[in-house]
Design a protein around this motif. Sequence first.
Motif, PDB file in Angstrom:
ATOM      1  N   ASP A  52       0.862  -1.173   0.000  1.00  0.00           N
ATOM      2  CA  ASP A  52       0.000   0.000   0.000  1.00  0.00           C
ATOM      3  C   ASP A  52       0.907   1.234   0.000  1.00  0.00           C
ATOM      4  N   GLU A  53       0.966   1.920  -1.115  1.00  0.00           N
ATOM      5  CA  GLU A  53       1.857   3.074  -1.276  1.00  0.00           C
ATOM      6  C   GLU A  53       1.557   4.189  -0.276  1.00  0.00           C
ATOM      7  N   ASP A  54       0.315   4.312   0.122  1.00  0.00           N
ATOM      8  CA  ASP A  54      -0.058   5.373   1.054  1.00  0.00           C
ATOM      9  C   ASP A  54       0.410   5.094   2.480  1.00  0.00           C
ATOM     10  N   ARG A  55       0.603   3.828   2.804  1.00  0.00           N
ATOM     11  CA  ARG A  55       1.010   3.471   4.167  1.00  0.00           C
ATOM     12  C   ARG A  55       2.524   3.307   4.304  1.00  0.00           C
ATOM     13  N   CYS A  56       3.187   2.861   3.250  1.00  0.00           N
ATOM     14  CA  CYS A  56       4.626   2.578   3.313  1.00  0.00           C
ATOM     15  C   CYS A  56       5.393   3.859   3.647  1.00  0.00           C
ATOM     16  N   ARG A  57       6.345   3.721   4.550  1.00  0.00           N
ATOM     17  CA  ARG A  57       7.195   4.853   4.933  1.00  0.00           C
ATOM     18  C   ARG A  57       8.673   4.576   4.629  1.00  0.00           C
ATOM     19  N   ASP A 108      12.087   6.312  -5.089  1.00  0.00           N
ATOM     20  CA  ASP A 108      11.601   7.236  -4.061  1.00  0.00           C
ATOM     21  C   ASP A 108      11.818   6.715  -2.643  1.00  0.00           C
ATOM     22  N   TYR A 115      10.436   3.798  -1.341  1.00  0.00           N
ATOM     23  CA  TYR A 115       9.302   3.051  -0.808  1.00  0.00           C
ATOM     24  C   TYR A 115       9.315   1.630  -1.343  1.00  0.00           C
ATOM     25  N   GLU A 156       4.366  -0.313   9.469  1.00  0.00           N
ATOM     26  CA  GLU A 156       3.219   0.480   9.027  1.00  0.00           C
ATOM     27  C   GLU A 156       2.042  -0.385   8.573  1.00  0.00           C
ATOM     28  N   ALA A 160       1.812  -2.020   5.854  1.00  0.00           N
ATOM     29  CA  ALA A 160       1.582  -1.593   4.470  1.00  0.00           C
ATOM     30  C   ALA A 160       1.560  -2.748   3.473  1.00  0.00           C
TER      31      ALA A 160
END
Length: 64
Positions: A6-11, A29, A31, A56, A58
């Motif tokens: 999940d790109e939105d959750r990965c940090r 980037d 991620y 996360e 993710a």
Amino acid sequence: MRVTVDEDRCRGHGMCLTMCPEIFSLSDDGYAVADPEQVPDELRESAREAVENCPERAIIETDD
């Protein structure tokens, strides 16, 4: 078994890469990405460790 990130959750912690470098890598980037998404039988255990240890949460595991 399939895994996706999940790109939105990965940090970009990289825990998944440490647990299962055959499946996970980091994008330019910084991620996580899963490639291939379909996990070979011999890597299922290490891929599950990556799922369980993602700080996360993710990584999403689904049955094929």
